[in-house]
Design a protein around this motif. Structure first.
Motif: not given
Length: 236
Positions: A24-25, A29, A55, A67, A92, A126, A155, A186
């Motif tokens: 995630t993250a 997006t 979220n 997003d 979450s 997701t 990432g 990131i």
């Protein structure tokens, strides 16, 4: 105009792609917005689709996820939020999984409706490839069942080699079609950045489609320069 979204190793042209991540993250997006920008530059009607979001926050129009709002804004046609994100959840993966049941037929119906209104569809997942949409099934099962080509977002940070290789292997073992991967930085202070990129290129069995630097406020950025036009020949 070149073929658009030609599945790897096949002659047929596909009109949608699924964006997953190593975690995630990690920039799903960001990559989704970049692909929508590229499509718009080629004059192609396109939309983003985030079947399941986490979220989400209460708004006057109901629960909405940032997003999905960005995908809604980046689409070439005006679409209501529920068309972009049919399943917004406040929690979450852990807090929603035990009480949530996502209807895959609803996901497919929403995707088909969008396909009838635009020429290309960018579908954002997701979490990672095995993130759950309920306690029994990951969203990836739906992706494979619907034969949607997959782009993996990595990432770039310490530990990403393991995550990326395992994710790529899992996509292929599950029967998915991995058409490429994107590096998204990131951690701006990472000294081993270039070494990680080299190792990823050697071990992910798909072409690198782009390399996005660390970018705050992505909604204000032109993301298209960070993608390889030749590698994206199946796209535009």
């Amino acid at each position: 105009m070149p073929h658009l979204w030609r599945a790897k190793g096949k002659d047929n042209i596909v009109n949608k792609v699924f964006i997953t991540g190593t975690d995630t993250a990690v920039g799903k997006t960001t990559v989704s917005l970049a692909l929508l920008q590229i499509l718009k530059q080629h004059g192609i009607n396109c939309a983003g689709y985030k079947p399941v979001s986490q979220n989400a926050q209460p708004t006057a129009q109901g629960l909405q996820c940032t997003d999905a709002q960005l995908l809604q804004q980046a689409s070439t046609c005006e679409l209501s939020y529920d068309k972009i994100n049919p399943y917004p959840f406040t929690g979450s993966e852990v807090s929603t999984g035990a009480i949530t049941s996502v209807n895959e037929q609803c996901l497919t119906a929403g995707m088909s409706w969008l396909e009838s209104h635009v020429d290309r569809l960018v579908i954002e997942g997701t979490g990672g490839w095995h993130s759950r949409i309920n306690t029994q099934h990951p969203l990836s099962e739906w992706v494979v069942k619907e034969n949607i080509p997959v782009i993996l977002v990595v990432g770039i940070k310490l530990g990403c080699i393991n995550h990326a290789i395992l994710s790529a292997e899992s996509i292929l073992q599950q029967g998915g079609e991995l058409v490429g991967w994107v590096a998204n930085r990131i951690n701006p202070g990472l000294e081993e950045y270039q070494q990680l990129i080299t190792l990823l290129q050697q071990h992910i069995p798909a072409p690198k489609l782009g390399e996005v630097p660390y970018l705050p406020h992505i909604q204000q950025k032109d993301l298209t320069p960070y993608f390889d036009v030749q590698a994206l020949s199946f796209l535009a």
